[in-house]
Design an enzyme around this catalytic site. Structure first.
Site, PDB file in Angstrom:
ATOM      1  N   GLY A  33       0.804  -1.216   0.000  1.00  0.00           N
ATOM      2  CA  GLY A  33       0.000   0.000   0.000  1.00  0.00           C
ATOM      3  C   GLY A  33       0.838   1.268   0.000  1.00  0.00           C
ATOM      4  O   GLY A  33       0.310   2.373   0.102  1.00  0.00           O
ATOM      5  N   LYS A  36       3.578   1.859  -4.797  1.00  0.00           N
ATOM      6  CA  LYS A  36       4.579   1.462  -5.799  1.00  0.00           C
ATOM      7  C   LYS A  36       4.054   1.665  -7.223  1.00  0.00           C
ATOM      8  O   LYS A  36       4.805   2.053  -8.115  1.00  0.00           O
ATOM      9  CB  LYS A  36       4.973  -0.017  -5.596  1.00  0.00           C
ATOM     10  CG  LYS A  36       5.752  -0.253  -4.312  1.00  0.00           C
ATOM     11  CD  LYS A  36       6.180  -1.685  -4.157  1.00  0.00           C
ATOM     12  CE  LYS A  36       5.069  -2.608  -3.708  1.00  0.00           C
ATOM     13  NZ  LYS A  36       4.522  -2.339  -2.380  1.00  0.00           N
ATOM     14  N   SER A  37       2.761   1.405  -7.417  1.00  0.00           N
ATOM     15  CA  SER A  37       2.217   1.452  -8.785  1.00  0.00           C
ATOM     16  C   SER A  37       2.464   2.810  -9.448  1.00  0.00           C
ATOM     17  O   SER A  37       2.832   2.884 -10.617  1.00  0.00           O
ATOM     18  CB  SER A  37       0.718   1.169  -8.777  1.00  0.00           C
ATOM     19  OG  SER A  37       0.441   0.093  -7.931  1.00  0.00           O
ATOM     20  N   CYS A 424       0.294  -0.419  23.770  1.00  0.00           N
ATOM     21  CA  CYS A 424       0.683   0.927  24.202  1.00  0.00           C
ATOM     22  C   CYS A 424      -0.452   1.611  24.951  1.00  0.00           C
ATOM     23  O   CYS A 424      -0.207   2.481  25.783  1.00  0.00           O
ATOM     24  CB  CYS A 424       1.081   1.778  22.990  1.00  0.00           C
ATOM     25  SG  CYS A 424       2.696   1.374  22.319  1.00  0.00           S
TER      26      CYS A 424
HETATM   27  N1  LIG Z   1       1.257   9.956  -3.214  1.00  0.00           N
HETATM   28  C1  LIG Z   1       0.093   9.407  -2.936  1.00  0.00           C
HETATM   29  N2  LIG Z   1      -0.837  10.078  -2.255  1.00  0.00           N
HETATM   30  C2  LIG Z   1      -2.024   9.538  -1.953  1.00  0.00           C
HETATM   31  N3  LIG Z   1      -2.394   8.286  -2.305  1.00  0.00           N
HETATM   32  C3  LIG Z   1      -1.494   7.553  -2.965  1.00  0.00           C
HETATM   33  C4  LIG Z   1      -0.216   8.074  -3.327  1.00  0.00           C
HETATM   34  N4  LIG Z   1       0.445   7.106  -3.999  1.00  0.00           N
HETATM   35  C5  LIG Z   1      -0.371   6.043  -4.054  1.00  0.00           C
HETATM   36  N5  LIG Z   1      -1.530   6.304  -3.436  1.00  0.00           N
HETATM   37  C6  LIG Z   1      -2.668   5.381  -3.237  1.00  0.00           C
HETATM   38  O1  LIG Z   1      -2.251   4.385  -2.320  1.00  0.00           O
HETATM   39  C7  LIG Z   1      -2.902   3.160  -2.611  1.00  0.00           C
HETATM   40  C8  LIG Z   1      -1.874   2.047  -2.685  1.00  0.00           C
HETATM   41  O2  LIG Z   1      -1.027   2.239  -3.794  1.00  0.00           O
HETATM   42  P1  LIG Z   1      -0.415   1.011  -4.600  1.00  0.00           P
HETATM   43  O3  LIG Z   1      -1.479   0.109  -5.076  1.00  0.00           O
HETATM   44  O4  LIG Z   1       0.499   1.563  -5.599  1.00  0.00           O
HETATM   45  O5  LIG Z   1       0.392   0.285  -3.442  1.00  0.00           O
HETATM   46  P2  LIG Z   1       1.484  -0.821  -3.595  1.00  0.00           P
HETATM   47  O6  LIG Z   1       2.719  -0.276  -2.988  1.00  0.00           O
HETATM   48  O7  LIG Z   1       1.558  -1.260  -5.011  1.00  0.00           O
HETATM   49  O8  LIG Z   1       0.898  -1.954  -2.657  1.00  0.00           O
HETATM   50  P3  LIG Z   1       0.931  -3.543  -2.851  1.00  0.00           P
HETATM   51  O9  LIG Z   1       2.279  -3.987  -2.395  1.00  0.00           O
HETATM   52  O10 LIG Z   1      -0.146  -4.001  -1.950  1.00  0.00           O
HETATM   53  O11 LIG Z   1       0.653  -3.832  -4.275  1.00  0.00           O
HETATM   54  C9  LIG Z   1      -3.655   3.358  -3.910  1.00  0.00           C
HETATM   55  O12 LIG Z   1      -4.996   3.552  -3.598  1.00  0.00           O
HETATM   56  C10 LIG Z   1      -3.038   4.612  -4.491  1.00  0.00           C
HETATM   57  O13 LIG Z   1      -3.941   5.320  -5.277  1.00  0.00           O
END
Ligand SMILES: Nc1ncnc2c1ncn2[C@@H]1O[C@H](COP(=O)(O)OP(=O)(O)OP(=O)(O)O)[C@@H](O)[C@H]1O
Length: 663
Positions: A33, A36-37, A424
């Site tokens: 979360g 990364k995407s 905590c």
């Molecule tokens: N800079 C940002 N500000 C706010 N929300 C964000 C930001 N970057 C990403 N997000 C949101 O955070 C959520 C998680 O992002 P993402 O799916 O890329 O996570 P991930 O690192 O790929 O997680 P996983 O390992 O579970 O695949 C998504 O809903 C995305 O839209």
């Protein structure tokens, strides 16, 4: 950024995006979360050409494509389940991109690792794109799957080594939420990437390595006592959801497919909560519908096995509840980490009852390091004192060699308590750090006696014996391994009910509540005063309790009174819940009272142990892969027929293996 609906970058996103735009090889390790995407999606629309994204699960690919299209990003997928006509249309568009272009360019091309390794036609198309510099970068999501040293090894990921051979000039971006140093080393070798340098000291040829803190301050962890009566568990869970997260999205992780159905039905019945079910036996259509309805908010709570989750892109999951403990702390961290991906406050609740340990231990016994992983999970669940964040930090820095600093943030060092988990915020009088040396001695004496009489007892049976008034009985003659091993009563396999006089064996009944005896027994298992001995029948695997390697430290004493002189270091202490627990509504920052009481029986898979004591007390677990009570390790991998070759089902990976059927 506007397109993606975000105001500012998180963690190391900016650095990764810049490195991607410079065409560098990159490894990114960010928590689940973490975002990364965005680090490849944004560069994909800022640069021309195609970004190829390799991802392990069909559902994850569909999710990503769906979201990208929603914001008008040209994303397509090529998997074994993509229809022939769709594939032809995509190939035609890619062909135009190789030639003069003119049609709408594809920004993101998602595919499975099988598609790369098994489809020569697809490889040919990528080759042509690379030759004309239109294959801009290759992204490997969940990149730790390439390594056998990681916990999600996928053989087809390992074949991705051909990427560097086929496309030596195309930059590679490897993304993972979990990549301990040894896995990282392996990953670099397999993918043909050069050694890493950190983002701030990047020379021009090395692989740039980005990592973010693993600690997520918006997740609020609590371990709640799980009542013995499964109806009470459902009542409490329903009340908790309605009180804390009435209209929010959440996930309830269950141990078995059967549990997911039951929990979903009960939550709906008791609280009119819109639940859905996800496990490996659901059809693709059912899974797809569930995803759609969950995204739209028509389904609020998904009751699922661990088959659900990897890569689910739903940011506003406000709570993850574990109906039972996970098999490892790694699994628990990942599963609970599916809450609060949008960075907002979210709850991670674990319902724990010590007796669940038996169920889980029979399930974990065939896994590599299964016992030690489960022990770490149990240690976490039993601990009523240490901050959950510090527990995670200690565990991961030892088990995975992850630097302890991975748990530091700009305002909190790894060794500082988070200040908002259950431990905590626990009122000091809600539990007692109690000297239970006498009770431990009594329990060990009982187990030792049963063992000496060649008897077999499960954890539940020890509890029953220890608390019985007068004389309890146990079944002897089952080859328990003690002095009288092989006692054969009434022919082959016959058993004798042997009386146990508590006054004689351990100076009387153990004066503790049932759930506290269970907790103490688990503590004794964790401290190696006790051990488990597994026994497989045609129906189930049973975990019997036997004296462990440290038992003699206490059993050498012949009576309770002699224990008084033991130095403190040799005594046994255990955290015992003393009264109603105050739980904090982490989302609303209100306090609320849980009616939970630490009592209970396993709601999991108790089967008749066929002659082992009285069926009720015997606690055993089926580990048959076909059994509906069994764990669910399926994932929606790409196993459809390809244009040229069959994309094979993933062979069982170490942690995703269905436990072998016990004949
Ligand atoms: N800079 C940002 N500000 C706010 N929300 C964000 C930001 N970057 C990403 N997000 C949101 O955070 C959520 C998680 O992002 P993402 O799916 O890329 O996570 P991930 O690192 O790929 O997680 P996983 O390992 O579970 O695949 C998504 O809903 C995305 O839209």
């Amino acid at each position: 950024m506007k397109k993606f609906g975000i105001k500012e970058f998180r963690l190391c996103q900016r650095g990764v995006i810049n490195a991607a735009l410079e065409g560098r090889d990159i490894v990114v390790v960010m928590p689940t979360g973490g975002g990364k995407s965005l680090t490849y999606q944004l560069p994909a629309i800022l640069t021309s050409g195609v970004t190829l994204v390799i991802s392990p699960l069909l559902s994850l690919i569909s999710d990503q494509v769906y979201h990208m299209r929603e914001i008008d990003v040209e994303a397509v997928k090529q998997t074994g389940s993509t229809s022939k006509s769709e594939q032809d249309a995509i190939n035609a568009r890619l062909g135009w991109m190789v030639g003069e272009g003119g049609k709408k360019e594809i920004n993101l091309l998602y595919c499975t690792p099988e598609k790369i390794s098994k489809s020569k036609r697809f490889q040919g198309i990528l080759q042509r794109l690379a030759d004309v510099k239109r294959l801009t970068r290759i992204v490997i999501d969940e990149a730790h799957c390439v390594s056998q040293l990681g916990h999600d090894f996928r053989p087809d990921y390992q074949k991705l080594h051909i990427l560097r051979q086929l496309f030596p000039k195309v930059p590679i971006m490897a993304l993972s939420a979990t990549c301990p140093p040894l896995v990282l080393k392996d990953l670099l070798k397999i993918l043909g990437l050069k050694g890493t340098v950190s983002g701030d000291a990047a020379d021009s040829t090395s692989t740039v390595y980005f990592t973010s803190p693993l600690y997520r301050p918006n997740l609020h962890y609590q371990v709640l006592p799980k009542p013995a009566d499964s109806n009470k568990v459902f009542d409490e869970m329903t009340k908790w959801i309605l009180k804390e997260h009435r209209n929010d999205s959440g996930i309830v992780y269950c141990l078995s497919k059967k549990d997911t159905e039951k929990v979903a039905t009960e939550l709906r019945k008791r609280g009119n909560i819109q639940t859905g079910v996800y496990h490996a036996d659901r059809t693709d259509k059912e899974k797809e519908d569930l995803h759609g309805n969950w995204q739209k908010g028509k389904i609020k709570v998904v009751c699922a096995t661990i088959a659900f989750g990897l890569g689910i892109d739903k940011g506003d999951v406000r709570f993850v509840i574990h109906h039972s403990i996970s098999k490892s702390l790694d699994g628990f961290y990942q599963e609970s980490g599916r809450a609060g991906r949008d960075g907002k406050d979210s709850d991670c609740i674990l319902y724990y009852r010590a007796q669940d340990a038996s169920t889980l231990s029979t399930m974990s016994m065939t896994d590599k390091d299964g016992a030690s992983k489960l022990h770490a999970m149990l240690t976490f669940a039993q601990d009523l004192k240490q901050c959950r964040k510090i527990q995670f930090a200690n565990y991961f820095s030892h088990s995975s060699n992850l630097s302890i600093t991975s748990w530091s943030t700009s305002d909190l060092s790894a060794r500082e308590p988070c200040g908002h988990c259950d431990n905590c915020t626990r009122p000091p009088d809600s539990f007692q750090w109690k000297d239970v040396t006498v009770e431990a001695w009594q329990l060990l004496k009982i187990v030792e006696h049963v063992h000496r009489e060649a008897g077999n007892v499960t954890l539940a049976q020890v509890v029953e014996l220890a608390r019985s008034t007068g004389k309890g009985t146990f079944a002897a003659g089952g080859g328990g391994g003690g002095r009288k091993r092989g006692r054969n009563i009434g022919g082959w396999g016959g058993k004798e009910q042997v009386e146990l006089d508590l006054d004689v064996v351990c100076g009387g009944k153990v004066e503790m509540k049932k759930e506290d005896v269970e907790t103490l027994l688990v503590e004794l298992l964790l401290k190696r005063y006790l051990r488990e001995q597994f026994h497989s029948t045609a129906y189930a695997t049973i975990a019997y309790i036997q004296p462990g390697e440290c038992a003699a430290r206490l059993t050498r004493f012949s009576d309770k009174d002699s224990l008084k002189d033991l130095p403190d270091g040799s005594k046994i202490f255990c955290g015992i819940r003393t009264k109603v627990k105050v739980t904090k509504s982490t989302t609303t920052k209100k306090s609320t009272k849980s009616t939970a009481k630490a009592s209970g029986s396993a709601t999991t898979t108790a089967k008749s142990s066929k002659g082992k004591g009285k069926g009720k007390a015997a606690h055993s677990t089926s580990i048959s892969g076909n059994d509906d009570n069994g764990p669910d390790f399926d994932s929606d991998i790409d196993d459809q027929e390809d244009d040229e070759e069959m994309e094979m089902d993933f062979p069982a990976a170490s942690s995703k293996r269905k436990p072998s059927r016990k004949a």
